[in-house]
Design a protein around this motif. Structure first.
Motif, short mmCIF file in Angstrom:
data_model
loop_
_atom_site.label_atom_id
_atom_site.label_comp_id
_atom_site.label_asym_id
_atom_site.label_seq_id
_atom_site.Cartn_x
_atom_site.Cartn_y
_atom_site.Cartn_z
N VAL A 18 0.47 -1.20 -0.21
CA VAL A 18 0.07 -0.09 -0.28
C VAL A 18 1.03 1.82 -0.22
O VAL A 18 0.87 2.48 -1.01
N LEU A 22 1.11 4.12 -2.79
CA LEU A 22 0.58 5.67 -2.34
C LEU A 22 1.97 6.49 -2.50
O LEU A 22 0.80 8.16 -3.34
N GLN A 25 1.37 7.76 -6.14
CA GLN A 25 0.25 8.45 -6.79
C GLN A 25 1.31 9.66 -6.20
O GLN A 25 0.42 11.14 -6.62
N SER A 41 -6.81 12.79 1.33
CA SER A 41 -7.43 11.39 1.30
C SER A 41 -6.55 10.24 1.32
O SER A 41 -7.14 9.25 1.86
N ILE A 42 -5.30 9.82 1.62
CA ILE A 42 -4.20 9.20 2.13
C ILE A 42 -4.62 8.67 3.35
O ILE A 42 -4.85 7.24 3.56
N TRP A 44 -7.15 9.24 5.32
CA TRP A 44 -8.37 8.36 5.52
C TRP A 44 -8.15 6.66 4.38
O TRP A 44 -9.35 5.60 5.13
N TYR A 45 -8.05 7.18 3.58
CA TYR A 45 -7.73 5.31 3.24
C TYR A 45 -7.22 4.25 3.96
O TYR A 45 -7.48 3.59 4.43
N TYR A 46 -5.96 5.01 4.86
CA TYR A 46 -5.78 3.94 5.97
C TYR A 46 -6.53 3.98 7.22
O TYR A 46 -6.23 2.63 7.59
N ARG A 48 -9.62 3.24 6.77
CA ARG A 48 -10.78 2.76 6.45
C ARG A 48 -9.58 0.82 5.96
O ARG A 48 -10.27 0.16 6.07
N ILE A 49 -8.06 1.15 6.02
CA ILE A 49 -8.06 0.14 5.54
C ILE A 49 -7.75 -0.95 6.67
O ILE A 49 -8.33 -2.23 7.36
#
Length: 169
Positions: A18, A22, A25, A41-42, A44-46, A48-49
């Motif tokens: 991951v 990222l 990106q 956004s990263i 929040w991505y972490y 959610r993971i």
């Protein structure tokens, strides 16, 4: 962020995969405002993971089953799908679920679909076949039968009389 999810129990190899994706990106982002948006956004991505990972690996089986049902309510849910996704034996699913919820998984799925249909009936203009299709009932007539079995009324009756029953309390 990567160290944090590893400390929360996320597998090391997956975390660094991951991380690598990222970073790519971030490197492709050209402007400062876009980088700030991407960093947000990263984050929040972490979040959610790790949330998904902990739900799938640390919640009791009955709660993981319920979570799966809620996430896939618009699909044709089978015990095989649940068992495969949760890495559990089909034989252990219903006993674990029924002990806590007092119904079988498939009874719960049907109830949840009818509850969702009730919300759609009062909050949208969708017709019965559209709702049946959205909730993956095999036919509109099976949807109507299931709805009536659970609520004692047809979906059309429920839609027409919802406010009469709920505003007169």
């Amino acid at each position: 962020m990567n160290r944090a999810i590893i400390q929360w129990g996320y597998p090391y190899a997956l975390a660094y995969k991951v991380h690598s994706e990222l970073l790519t990106q971030i490197e492709l982002t050209k402007t400062i405002p876009n980088i700030f948006e991407l960093l947000k956004s990263i984050t929040w991505y972490y979040f959610r993971i790790i949330q998904e990972y902990r739900i799938k690996n640390f919640l009791p089986l009955h709660q993981r089953i319920k979570s799966y049902i809620d996430e896939h309510i618009g699909e044709n849910i089978t015990l095989n799908d649940i068992a495969s996704t949760l890495h559990a034996s089909k034989k252990t699913l219903n006993p674990a679920f029924k002990e806590y919820f007092n119904v079988t998984i498939m009874q719960f799925v049907k109830q949840r679909k009818v509850d969702t249909a009730k919300e759609l009936l009062i909050s949208s203009n969708m017709n019965i076949p559209e709702i049946a299709k959205l909730l993956s009932f095999s036919t509109p007539s099976y949807f109507i039968k299931s709805f009536k079995d659970i609520t004692g009324m047809t979906p059309n009756y429920y839609r027409k009389h919802f406010f009469d029953h709920h505003l007169c309390l």
